[in-house]
Design a protein around this motif. Sequence first.
Motif, mmCIF file in Angstrom:
data_model
loop_
_atom_site.group_PDB
_atom_site.id
_atom_site.type_symbol
_atom_site.label_atom_id
_atom_site.label_comp_id
_atom_site.label_asym_id
_atom_site.label_seq_id
_atom_site.Cartn_x
_atom_site.Cartn_y
_atom_site.Cartn_z
ATOM 1 N N HIS A 29 0.852 -1.188 -0.253
ATOM 2 C CA HIS A 29 -0.199 0.207 0.052
ATOM 3 C C HIS A 29 1.076 0.744 0.019
ATOM 4 O O HIS A 29 2.319 1.110 0.711
ATOM 5 C CB HIS A 29 -0.932 -0.294 1.692
ATOM 6 N N LYS A 129 -0.516 -6.306 -5.144
ATOM 7 C CA LYS A 129 -0.574 -4.751 -4.687
ATOM 8 C C LYS A 129 -2.672 -5.115 -3.733
ATOM 9 O O LYS A 129 -3.335 -5.594 -3.970
ATOM 10 C CB LYS A 129 -1.092 -3.999 -6.287
ATOM 11 N N HIS A 130 -2.701 -3.534 -3.123
ATOM 12 C CA HIS A 130 -3.789 -3.554 -2.747
ATOM 13 C C HIS A 130 -4.922 -3.448 -3.792
ATOM 14 O O HIS A 130 -6.527 -4.304 -3.558
ATOM 15 C CB HIS A 130 -4.110 -2.048 -1.858
ATOM 16 N N GLN A 131 -4.688 -2.798 -4.961
ATOM 17 C CA GLN A 131 -5.004 -3.188 -5.841
ATOM 18 C C GLN A 131 -5.572 -4.366 -6.485
ATOM 19 O O GLN A 131 -7.075 -4.564 -7.175
ATOM 20 C CB GLN A 131 -4.421 -2.245 -7.022
ATOM 21 N N THR A 142 3.811 4.511 -6.035
ATOM 22 C CA THR A 142 4.743 3.636 -7.321
ATOM 23 C C THR A 142 3.934 2.803 -8.014
ATOM 24 O O THR A 142 4.684 2.500 -8.679
ATOM 25 C CB THR A 142 4.109 2.129 -6.089
ATOM 26 N N LEU A 143 2.415 2.629 -8.000
ATOM 27 C CA LEU A 143 1.920 2.344 -9.705
ATOM 28 C C LEU A 143 1.902 3.048 -10.518
ATOM 29 O O LEU A 143 2.804 2.922 -11.648
ATOM 30 C CB LEU A 143 0.264 1.939 -9.031
ATOM 31 N N TRP A 147 4.953 -0.304 -11.255
ATOM 32 C CA TRP A 147 4.459 -1.341 -10.725
ATOM 33 C C TRP A 147 6.438 -2.566 -10.978
ATOM 34 O O TRP A 147 6.460 -2.654 -9.614
ATOM 35 C CB TRP A 147 3.698 -2.193 -10.466
#
Length: 156
Positions: A29, A129-131, A142-143, A147
């Motif tokens: 995150h 990823k949280h995503q 970060t994205l 990534w």
Amino acid sequence: MKVVQNLVPANKYSIKCPYPMDAEFIVVHNTYNDASARNEVQYMINNNSSTSFHYAIDDKEIVQGIPENRNAFHAGDGGNGKGNRKGLSVEICYSKSGGQKFIEAEKLAAKFIAFKLNEKGWDLSKVKKHQDFSGKYCPHRTLDLGWDRFLKMIQA
């Protein structure tokens, strides 16, 4: 690797980390604010929201807020969601403004995640990823920076 512990008190387990957990992966995150790791963890401990996380990492230190053998509510996939029930959560600090503090926090997070992967005998496929769990654009900075670039930092 030095980790400062500031663990949520047992009397808040019912809110923050009610379930025993045997982690299967790491969820990354970005905090979307500019607080230090210590302040992130203290804020999480002090409030009565269920939102919780295992580690916050800034440009200088790693602070643990939830024991690894307890779940945390960080992935946005519900009380029984795989992200919340099986993922170790890592919050990278200083992501709102970015800049050098974020760059350094991200470097330390990559080192810590590599350490955890090694400790647990996991490979890079265990970094999520949280995503991946909620669809939320997180870890946002970060994205934005890439990534795959971050995964290469971990690998290095």
